[in-house]
Design a protein around this motif. Structure first.
Motif, PDB file in Angstrom:
ATOM      1  N   ARG A 277       0.833  -1.212   0.000  1.00 57.77           N
ATOM      2  CA  ARG A 277       0.000   0.000   0.000  1.00 57.77           C
ATOM      3  C   ARG A 277       0.862   1.255   0.000  1.00 57.77           C
ATOM      4  O   ARG A 277       0.598   2.214  -0.752  1.00 57.77           O
ATOM      5  CB  ARG A 277      -0.905  -0.012   1.229  1.00 57.77           C
ATOM      6  CG  ARG A 277      -1.690   1.286   1.433  1.00 57.77           C
ATOM      7  CD  ARG A 277      -2.573   1.212   2.665  1.00 57.77           C
ATOM      8  NE  ARG A 277      -3.130   2.509   2.974  1.00 57.77           N
ATOM      9  CZ  ARG A 277      -2.549   3.412   3.758  1.00 57.77           C
ATOM     10  NH1 ARG A 277      -1.374   3.130   4.326  1.00 57.77           N
ATOM     11  NH2 ARG A 277      -3.113   4.587   3.973  1.00 57.77           N
ATOM     12  N   GLN A 278       1.905   1.277   0.816  1.00 59.48           N
ATOM     13  CA  GLN A 278       2.783   2.449   0.859  1.00 59.48           C
ATOM     14  C   GLN A 278       3.496   2.656  -0.475  1.00 59.48           C
ATOM     15  O   GLN A 278       3.640   3.794  -0.949  1.00 59.48           O
ATOM     16  CB  GLN A 278       3.817   2.287   1.987  1.00 59.48           C
ATOM     17  CG  GLN A 278       3.241   2.286   3.392  1.00 59.48           C
ATOM     18  CD  GLN A 278       2.679   3.624   3.801  1.00 59.48           C
ATOM     19  OE1 GLN A 278       3.031   4.678   3.249  1.00 59.48           O
ATOM     20  NE2 GLN A 278       1.788   3.616   4.785  1.00 59.48           N
ATOM     21  N   LEU A 279       3.915   1.563  -1.098  1.00 65.98           N
ATOM     22  CA  LEU A 279       4.547   1.681  -2.417  1.00 65.98           C
ATOM     23  C   LEU A 279       3.537   2.185  -3.447  1.00 65.98           C
ATOM     24  O   LEU A 279       3.872   2.968  -4.334  1.00 65.98           O
ATOM     25  CB  LEU A 279       5.123   0.333  -2.850  1.00 65.98           C
ATOM     26  CG  LEU A 279       6.245  -0.248  -1.977  1.00 65.98           C
ATOM     27  CD1 LEU A 279       6.671  -1.611  -2.500  1.00 65.98           C
ATOM     28  CD2 LEU A 279       7.441   0.694  -1.900  1.00 65.98           C
ATOM     29  N   GLY A 280       2.280   1.744  -3.318  1.00 64.88           N
ATOM     30  CA  GLY A 280       1.234   2.216  -4.218  1.00 64.88           C
ATOM     31  C   GLY A 280       0.915   3.678  -4.032  1.00 64.88           C
ATOM     32  O   GLY A 280       0.477   4.358  -4.975  1.00 64.88           O
ATOM     33  N   LEU A 281       1.145   4.183  -2.832  1.00 65.69           N
ATOM     34  CA  LEU A 281       0.942   5.612  -2.571  1.00 65.69           C
ATOM     35  C   LEU A 281       2.055   6.469  -3.165  1.00 65.69           C
ATOM     36  O   LEU A 281       1.947   7.703  -3.174  1.00 65.69           O
ATOM     37  CB  LEU A 281       0.854   5.859  -1.059  1.00 65.69           C
ATOM     38  CG  LEU A 281      -0.432   5.379  -0.379  1.00 65.69           C
ATOM     39  CD1 LEU A 281      -0.294   5.452   1.143  1.00 65.69           C
ATOM     40  CD2 LEU A 281      -1.631   6.209  -0.844  1.00 65.69           C
ATOM     41  N   GLY A 282       3.114   5.819  -3.640  1.00 65.48           N
ATOM     42  CA  GLY A 282       4.175   6.543  -4.327  1.00 65.48           C
ATOM     43  C   GLY A 282       5.500   6.610  -3.602  1.00 65.48           C
ATOM     44  O   GLY A 282       6.451   7.229  -4.102  1.00 65.48           O
ATOM     45  N   LEU A 283       5.614   5.978  -2.429  1.00 69.01           N
ATOM     46  CA  LEU A 283       6.874   5.989  -1.703  1.00 69.01           C
ATOM     47  C   LEU A 283       7.812   4.919  -2.255  1.00 69.01           C
ATOM     48  O   LEU A 283       7.369   3.894  -2.774  1.00 69.01           O
ATOM     49  CB  LEU A 283       6.645   5.732  -0.220  1.00 69.01           C
ATOM     50  CG  LEU A 283       5.797   6.747   0.555  1.00 69.01           C
ATOM     51  CD1 LEU A 283       5.698   6.327   2.011  1.00 69.01           C
ATOM     52  CD2 LEU A 283       6.390   8.145   0.442  1.00 69.01           C
ATOM     53  N   SER A 284       9.107   5.147  -2.119  1.00 65.87           N
ATOM     54  CA  SER A 284      10.084   4.105  -2.424  1.00 65.87           C
ATOM     55  C   SER A 284      10.217   3.209  -1.199  1.00 65.87           C
ATOM     56  O   SER A 284       9.786   3.556  -0.096  1.00 65.87           O
ATOM     57  CB  SER A 284      11.442   4.719  -2.763  1.00 65.87           C
ATOM     58  OG  SER A 284      12.011   5.321  -1.600  1.00 65.87           O
ATOM     59  N   TYR A 285      10.828   2.046  -1.396  1.00 64.89           N
ATOM     60  CA  TYR A 285      11.029   1.145  -0.260  1.00 64.89           C
ATOM     61  C   TYR A 285      11.878   1.813   0.816  1.00 64.89           C
ATOM     62  O   TYR A 285      11.578   1.697   2.018  1.00 64.89           O
ATOM     63  CB  TYR A 285      11.684  -0.151  -0.732  1.00 64.89           C
ATOM     64  CG  TYR A 285      12.007  -1.105   0.386  1.00 64.89           C
ATOM     65  CD1 TYR A 285      10.998  -1.686   1.151  1.00 64.89           C
ATOM     66  CD2 TYR A 285      13.335  -1.437   0.692  1.00 64.89           C
ATOM     67  CE1 TYR A 285      11.289  -2.559   2.190  1.00 64.89           C
ATOM     68  CE2 TYR A 285      13.633  -2.319   1.723  1.00 64.89           C
ATOM     69  CZ  TYR A 285      12.616  -2.870   2.465  1.00 64.89           C
ATOM     70  OH  TYR A 285      12.922  -3.735   3.493  1.00 64.89           O
ATOM     71  N   ALA A 286      12.913   2.528   0.417  1.00 64.28           N
ATOM     72  CA  ALA A 286      13.767   3.209   1.394  1.00 64.28           C
ATOM     73  C   ALA A 286      12.970   4.242   2.180  1.00 64.28           C
ATOM     74  O   ALA A 286      13.156   4.392   3.399  1.00 64.28           O
ATOM     75  CB  ALA A 286      14.953   3.871   0.684  1.00 64.28           C
ATOM     76  N   GLU A 287      12.084   4.943   1.519  1.00 58.55           N
ATOM     77  CA  GLU A 287      11.256   5.938   2.218  1.00 58.55           C
ATOM     78  C   GLU A 287      10.292   5.277   3.189  1.00 58.55           C
ATOM     79  O   GLU A 287      10.051   5.787   4.289  1.00 58.55           O
ATOM     80  CB  GLU A 287      10.501   6.785   1.200  1.00 58.55           C
ATOM     81  CG  GLU A 287      11.395   7.729   0.401  1.00 58.55           C
ATOM     82  CD  GLU A 287      10.667   8.368  -0.773  1.00 58.55           C
ATOM     83  OE1 GLU A 287      11.098   9.462  -1.200  1.00 58.55           O
ATOM     84  OE2 GLU A 287       9.687   7.770  -1.284  1.00 58.55           O
TER      85      GLU A 287
END
Length: 352
Positions: A277-287
């Motif tokens: 979900r966080q990646l789908g929101l546009g964040l990178s894995y590191a973020e």
């Protein structure tokens, strides 16, 4: 009645207390070095603070420093319930505490890369204990859709148990089956273990669709994003099939409880889906790891990072067909290349 010792007091290891005690077995729960608060709570109040349930009466709780004492010389079955990241720690404890072989049932999920292939985790544990301690353990592994919180309140649950030791899987099914816990025998160690590990990895991609939904502008009919999640889910099953066949696993494990069944429940909730979900929101894995999931252990991500060099090498040499693994490649790029996760829609479902 048997004596069952569980190493790892997290949610899944502790949930196994329910069928074990309901079958009348003596249970000794041993925490890891990270589980002391759980062991203290279990010893003082009988409650498991993470499962938020009262454990059955009669469970004996031990700190990890007393693992050898808990094993004693009368343990009939050792259940290994540590996380995949803790398997090295667990092997050290086994080598320290075991004097004679004890049957081991692993609920720890994971795979171990080598230079040219991938080993099921029970095979790795077996080889390491044999190499370091000279003991040949009989090991079994469990796979399938088993959410710890549901098992802990006796919801209907089905799993498969597999072993390379003749008769062990059936013995464990007979030992642990209840009217709500329904273990079945599988002869597919490779397929069961591949699915048990990779369902966490692919749940990230399905969770990505939820983040995309939340990020997108609202529509006039308040449409959801289930179509996209379903397309990714089906592609994940197809890619698990490719990977399982590479290891010598069987198709029925992928479309059965270890694969499709376990992926389904993993996509409903949990850290892997939340990462997606966080990646789908546009964040990178590191973020994500620096922010909203800083302190979370995300087993699907750790698996991808651990296996990435081996998987990339196998695809580069043609031993794995890269064209049939587009979601796998996209996830590996996002997890190891610090890039945003993009779904390669034009490459999905190219079966011919």
């Amino acid at each position: 009645m048997a004596v069952i010792t569980i190493l790892g007091a997290g949610v899944m290891g502790s949930a196994m207390i329910l069928p074990a005690r309901d079958r009348g077995h003596e249970v000794r729960l041993v925490g890891t070095h990270l589980d002391q608060a759980i062991i203290d709570s279990a010893a003082k109040t009988g409650r498991h603070p993470r499962l938020n349930v009262k454990l059955p009466d009669g469970v004996k709780a031990f700190p990890y420093s007393d693992f050898a004492k808990a094993l004693g010389n009368d343990t009939d079955l050792l259940i290994l319930g540590v996380s995949s990241a803790g398997v090295g720690w667990a092997i050290e404890r086994l080598c320290e505490a075991l004097k004679d072989p004890v049957p081991v049932m692993m609920i720890t999920k994971g795979l171990m890369p080598t230079d040219d292939t991938i080993l099921p985790l029970p095979d790795f544990v077996h080889s390491e204990v044999k190499r370091r301690k000279g003991l040949a353990l009989d090991l079994a592994a469990v796979g399938g859709p088993c959410i710890a919180g549901e098992l802990a309140v006796r919801r209907q649950t089905g799993v498969v148990i597999t072993s390379r030791t003749a008769g062990l899987a059936q013995k464990l099914c007979d030992m642990l089956a209840t009217d709500y816990y329904h273990p079945r025998v599988s002869d597919d160690m490779e397929g069961v273990e591949l699915c048990a590990a990779f369902k966490n990895f692919f749940a990230i991609s399905v969770g990505w669709a939820q983040g995309q939904f939340e990020k997108a502008p609202k529509t006039e009919n308040n449409a959801f994003n289930f179509n996209a999640a379903s397309v990714i889910f089906d592609q994940a099953i197809a890619e698990m099939m490719v990977l399982a066949r590479f290891l010598g696993g069987k198709d029925r494990s992928v479309w059965g409880m270890p694969g499709a069944g376990d992926l389904y429940v993993t996509c409903q909730a949990g850290r892997n889906s939340r990462l997606g979900r966080q990646l789908g929101l546009g964040l990178s894995y590191a973020e994500v790891k620096a922010g909203p999931m800083k302190d979370d252990t995300i087993e699907g991500a750790e698996l991808g990072i651990t296996l990435a060099p081996t998987l990339k090498r196998l695809m580069a040499t043609g031993r794995l067909d890269a064209q049939s693994l587009p979601v796998t490649q996209a996830l590996l790029t996002a997890l190891t290349g610090n890039q945003k996760l993009d779904m390669p829609w034009d490459r999905l479902h190219r079966y011919t």
